[in-house]
Each structure stands twice: as C-alpha cells, then as structure tokens.
Write a protein that holds these residues in place. Sequence first.
Motif, PDB file in Angstrom:
ATOM      1  N   GLY A 112       7.945  22.095 -43.696  1.00 15.47           N
ATOM      2  CA  GLY A 112       9.299  21.573 -43.781  1.00 15.47           C
ATOM      3  C   GLY A 112      10.343  22.620 -43.437  1.00 15.47           C
ATOM      4  N   VAL A 113      10.185  23.832 -43.952  1.00 10.73           N
ATOM      5  CA  VAL A 113      11.148  24.901 -43.703  1.00 10.73           C
ATOM      6  C   VAL A 113      11.124  25.323 -42.246  1.00 10.73           C
ATOM      7  CG1 VAL A 113      11.684  27.313 -44.200  1.00 10.73           C
ATOM      8  CG2 VAL A 113      11.134  25.767 -46.068  1.00 10.73           C
ATOM      9  N   MET A 114       9.915  25.467 -41.686  1.00  5.57           N
ATOM     10  CA  MET A 114       9.781  25.931 -40.301  1.00  5.57           C
ATOM     11  C   MET A 114      10.011  24.818 -39.286  1.00  5.57           C
ATOM     12  SD  MET A 114       8.967  29.024 -41.003  1.00  5.57           S
ATOM     13  CE  MET A 114       8.184  30.019 -42.244  1.00  5.57           C
ATOM     14  N   ARG A 115       9.948  23.586 -39.753  1.00 11.16           N
ATOM     15  CA  ARG A 115       9.997  22.431 -38.843  1.00 11.16           C
ATOM     16  C   ARG A 115       8.939  22.565 -37.747  1.00 11.16           C
ATOM     17  NH1 ARG A 115      15.557  23.474 -39.436  1.00 11.16           N
ATOM     18  NH2 ARG A 115      15.781  24.243 -37.312  1.00 11.16           N
ATOM     19  N   ASN A 116       7.777  23.022 -38.189  1.00 10.51           N
ATOM     20  CA  ASN A 116       6.659  23.231 -37.261  1.00 10.51           C
ATOM     21  C   ASN A 116       5.387  22.701 -37.911  1.00 10.51           C
ATOM     22  OD1 ASN A 116       4.415  24.485 -35.821  1.00 10.51           O
ATOM     23  ND2 ASN A 116       5.952  25.754 -34.825  1.00 10.51           N
ATOM     24  N   PRO A 117       4.668  21.765 -37.270  1.00  8.13           N
ATOM     25  CA  PRO A 117       3.479  21.168 -37.888  1.00  8.13           C
ATOM     26  C   PRO A 117       2.301  22.124 -38.024  1.00  8.13           C
ATOM     27  CG  PRO A 117       3.711  20.435 -35.613  1.00  8.13           C
ATOM     28  CD  PRO A 117       4.956  21.185 -35.945  1.00  8.13           C
ATOM     29  N   LEU A 118       2.359  23.295 -37.381  1.00  7.98           N
ATOM     30  CA  LEU A 118       1.247  24.240 -37.440  1.00  7.98           C
ATOM     31  C   LEU A 118       1.462  25.337 -38.484  1.00  7.98           C
ATOM     32  CD1 LEU A 118       0.473  24.655 -33.637  1.00  7.98           C
ATOM     33  CD2 LEU A 118      -0.555  23.083 -35.273  1.00  7.98           C
ATOM     34  N   SER A 119       2.544  25.246 -39.248  1.00  5.02           N
ATOM     35  CA  SER A 119       2.816  26.262 -40.262  1.00  5.02           C
ATOM     36  C   SER A 119       1.945  26.040 -41.492  1.00  5.02           C
ATOM     37  CB  SER A 119       4.290  26.208 -40.690  1.00  5.02           C
ATOM     38  OG  SER A 119       5.136  26.498 -39.612  1.00  5.02           O
ATOM     39  N   SER A 120       1.419  27.133 -42.027  1.00  6.91           N
ATOM     40  CA  SER A 120       0.688  27.103 -43.293  1.00  6.91           C
ATOM     41  C   SER A 120       0.623  28.530 -43.809  1.00  6.91           C
ATOM     42  CB  SER A 120      -0.720  26.519 -43.128  1.00  6.91           C
ATOM     43  OG  SER A 120      -1.554  27.395 -42.421  1.00  6.91           O
ATOM     44  N   PRO A 121       0.403  28.737 -45.114  1.00  4.67           N
ATOM     45  CA  PRO A 121       0.438  30.109 -45.653  1.00  4.67           C
ATOM     46  C   PRO A 121      -0.599  31.040 -45.052  1.00  4.67           C
ATOM     47  CG  PRO A 121      -0.349  28.531 -47.301  1.00  4.67           C
ATOM     48  CD  PRO A 121       0.212  27.744 -46.175  1.00  4.67           C
ATOM     49  N   ASP A 122      -1.745  30.505 -44.590  1.00  4.75           N
ATOM     50  CA  ASP A 122      -2.763  31.377 -44.014  1.00  4.75           C
ATOM     51  C   ASP A 122      -2.494  31.683 -42.547  1.00  4.75           C
ATOM     52  OD1 ASP A 122      -3.234  28.606 -43.994  1.00  4.75           O
ATOM     53  OD2 ASP A 122      -5.277  28.865 -43.293  1.00  4.75           O
ATOM     54  N   ILE A 123      -1.619  30.929 -41.895  1.00  6.40           N
ATOM     55  CA  ILE A 123      -1.316  31.177 -40.486  1.00  6.40           C
ATOM     56  C   ILE A 123      -0.148  32.138 -40.325  1.00  6.40           C
ATOM     57  CG2 ILE A 123      -0.416  30.085 -38.370  1.00  6.40           C
ATOM     58  CD1 ILE A 123      -2.186  27.704 -38.955  1.00  6.40           C
ATOM     59  N   ILE A 124       0.882  32.038 -41.192  1.00  7.35           N
ATOM     60  CA  ILE A 124       2.068  32.891 -40.998  1.00  7.35           C
ATOM     61  C   ILE A 124       1.996  34.190 -41.791  1.00  7.35           C
ATOM     62  CG2 ILE A 124       3.478  30.843 -40.601  1.00  7.35           C
ATOM     63  CD1 ILE A 124       4.953  31.649 -43.233  1.00  7.35           C
ATOM     64  N   GLY A 125       0.872  34.455 -42.476  1.00  4.89           N
ATOM     65  CA  GLY A 125       0.684  35.784 -43.041  1.00  4.89           C
ATOM     66  C   GLY A 125       0.859  35.922 -44.530  1.00  4.89           C
ATOM     67  N   ILE A 126       1.326  34.886 -45.229  1.00  6.03           N
ATOM     68  CA  ILE A 126       1.539  35.000 -46.675  1.00  6.03           C
ATOM     69  C   ILE A 126       0.213  35.208 -47.396  1.00  6.03           C
ATOM     70  CG2 ILE A 126       2.280  33.746 -48.737  1.00  6.03           C
ATOM     71  CD1 ILE A 126       4.461  32.470 -47.013  1.00  6.03           C
ATOM     72  N   THR A 127      -0.787  34.425 -47.019  1.00  6.88           N
ATOM     73  CA  THR A 127      -2.113  34.588 -47.613  1.00  6.88           C
ATOM     74  C   THR A 127      -2.696  35.959 -47.272  1.00  6.88           C
ATOM     75  OG1 THR A 127      -2.553  32.221 -47.542  1.00  6.88           O
ATOM     76  CG2 THR A 127      -4.457  33.665 -47.643  1.00  6.88           C
ATOM     77  N   GLY A 128      -2.474  36.417 -46.034  1.00  3.59           N
ATOM     78  CA  GLY A 128      -2.979  37.726 -45.628  1.00  3.59           C
ATOM     79  C   GLY A 128      -2.362  38.852 -46.434  1.00  3.59           C
ATOM     80  N   GLY A 129      -1.047  38.795 -46.655  1.00  3.35           N
ATOM     81  CA  GLY A 129      -0.388  39.823 -47.454  1.00  3.35           C
ATOM     82  C   GLY A 129      -0.848  39.818 -48.893  1.00  3.35           C
ATOM     83  N   ALA A 130      -1.009  38.618 -49.455  1.00  2.00           N
ATOM     84  CA  ALA A 130      -1.519  38.516 -50.820  1.00  2.00           C
ATOM     85  C   ALA A 130      -2.941  39.066 -50.908  1.00  2.00           C
ATOM     86  CB  ALA A 130      -1.477  37.055 -51.278  1.00  2.00           C
ATOM     87  N   SER A 131      -3.734  38.828 -49.881  1.00  2.00           N
ATOM     88  CA  SER A 131      -5.124  39.299 -49.873  1.00  2.00           C
ATOM     89  C   SER A 131      -5.206  40.817 -49.856  1.00  2.00           C
ATOM     90  CB  SER A 131      -5.873  38.725 -48.662  1.00  2.00           C
ATOM     91  OG  SER A 131      -5.935  37.329 -48.715  1.00  2.00           O
TER      92      SER A 131
END
Length: 310
Positions: free
Chosen positions: A60-79
């Motif tokens: 919703g924020v990105m207005r992009n259907p391919l956005s997800s926490p594991d694609i834009i790096g949030i999951t990677g940073g948490a990992s």
Amino acid sequence: MIVSVGLGEMKIPPLQAGLALLGMGNPSDEVIIYTLRLPRLLMALLVGASLAASGAILQGVMRNPLSSPDIIGITGGASVVTIFFIAFLPQVATSWLPIASFVGGSITALLIYSLAWKKGASPLRILLIGVGLNAAANGLTTLLLILSPLYSANEAMVWLTGSVYSSSWNSVLTFLPWALSLLALSYFFSRHLNAQQMGDEIATGIGQSVQWYRLITILVSIGLASSAVAFSGPIAFVGLMAPHIARMITGPSFGRLLPIASLIGALIVMCADLIARTAFSPLDLPAGLFTAVLGAPFLIFLLYRSGSKT
C-alpha cells in the motif's frame, strides 16, 4: 488447526484432538498437543499473520504489487542483527531477540528512507534502494556465518531457513503482545493507506500528511516483520502472496484487506509447517522451504500478469 494438532508421528483423530484442546480428552493426547504441537501451531499463525500484514502495508505504501518485507530489505536487516546475537551472544535471553531484530529492521528502513529522500521519499526510490540494501544484508549475513563459531553457525543456518520448529510456550507468550499490538496498529492506520493509493498529491489535497503517515505505517510494517523474523527466521514470500490472495477476495480497500490478508498469511505458514513436519517424516523440514517453493512461481505469475497488462 484441529487437523494440524492431530497429525504427526502419533496421529490423533480430529474428534479426540478437539476434546483434548478443550481439556476433556485422553491425558496422553493432551500432553502431546499442549506440550509439543499447540505452541508450534500458534507460533506459525502469529508469524504468518504478522508477515502478511507487513507485506500488505508495504504494498500500500509503495503502491507496488511486488513489495514485501523480504524483497525490500527489512527482513534482511533484521536477520543480520538476529544472526549476530545467535552466533556471538548466545547467552542473550530469547525475549530480547524481537528488540534486536526490530533494531536491525529499523536501521535498514532508516537507510532506505534516507537514501530515497529527495524532496520526499517516492515509492519507486524506496523500492529500488531497498532491493540493493537487501543484497548487502544478505552478504553481511553470510560474512557473520563464516566468522561465527561452528556450533553457533549450525544453529544460525537452521534459523535462516525459516522454521517454527523450536517454538515453546515461552516464545509464544513473548511474541504474542508484539504481534497483537502491531496488528491492531496496522488495522487502525489502514484508512490512511487507502488515501495514499490515490497518489501523494490527492492524499495531500484531502488533508493527509503523507510523509508522516508513510513513516508511521512503515514503522508498523518493520515491527511486524522484524518480530516475526526474530522467532521464526526469514520465512519467504508470505508477505508477497497473502495480500494478493486477499485482494482477490476483498478488493483494494485496506479496511477489509488487512485482516483477511493476516488470516491467509496465518493459514499459509500453518499449512507449510504441517507439510514440513509430516510429509517427509521422520525428517522435520523448515516451513520456509515450502513457502519459497510456492512463492517463486507466484512471483513469476505476478510479473507475467503485470507485463501482460502493460
């Protein structure tokens, strides 16, 4: 849920499983369900709901259907931060892992937001910079694994596959307040996501402080994804698939989309974990393996569909 707690090395029929859940079943069935299977099932539900809501917010924020926490790096940073704690600070209590994971996800999001800022943070810039930082986070994770002691590296590798295998009542009760409070916040701010779908100019025109609400909703998304990652590892593609499936049912309104996406995400992780622990018995495989197998063709389908529309 009743079928899931009844399946395993020792099979319990659904009626007996239901009675055991109500405390009216066979004592041996109750021990198996309450000690081993129910904490794992509840963790799968909470993780799936959190990842799905996080993905829906980002889309919703990105207005992009391919956005997800594991694609834009949030999951990677948490990992990265969580792997550091597992590998080099094993004495740290489990209750601190969500905080450590949230710090990692927040630092990544801050970098993304700072690098994307140019008279505002446009969704496209956030997405592209997030993909780049995700690659950097994966490299740092690999470096930490190489430098860590052998016994810690093995534990970290299991965690990285994405699994709720070691869930206990303690971990469920630690994660529960994080998940419930952040899910409630995501539902509360859902109406602001509806406004942002119309574009920044229109959202500003109807009186919304676009950058402020974008920051708040991204922080909620970070909290949901990071806390889930802390307890289950990076289970891939749930945040991508669940919102799209929910959108087919509810339409684009986030007031209905978010709770349905959460339920679908919970169902995906629960079913993936059920297959993981029963399909190849006595092996107990990670749930993330099956979400990745399902998510990869789903991503290809989304790319094909978006390409055919253009």
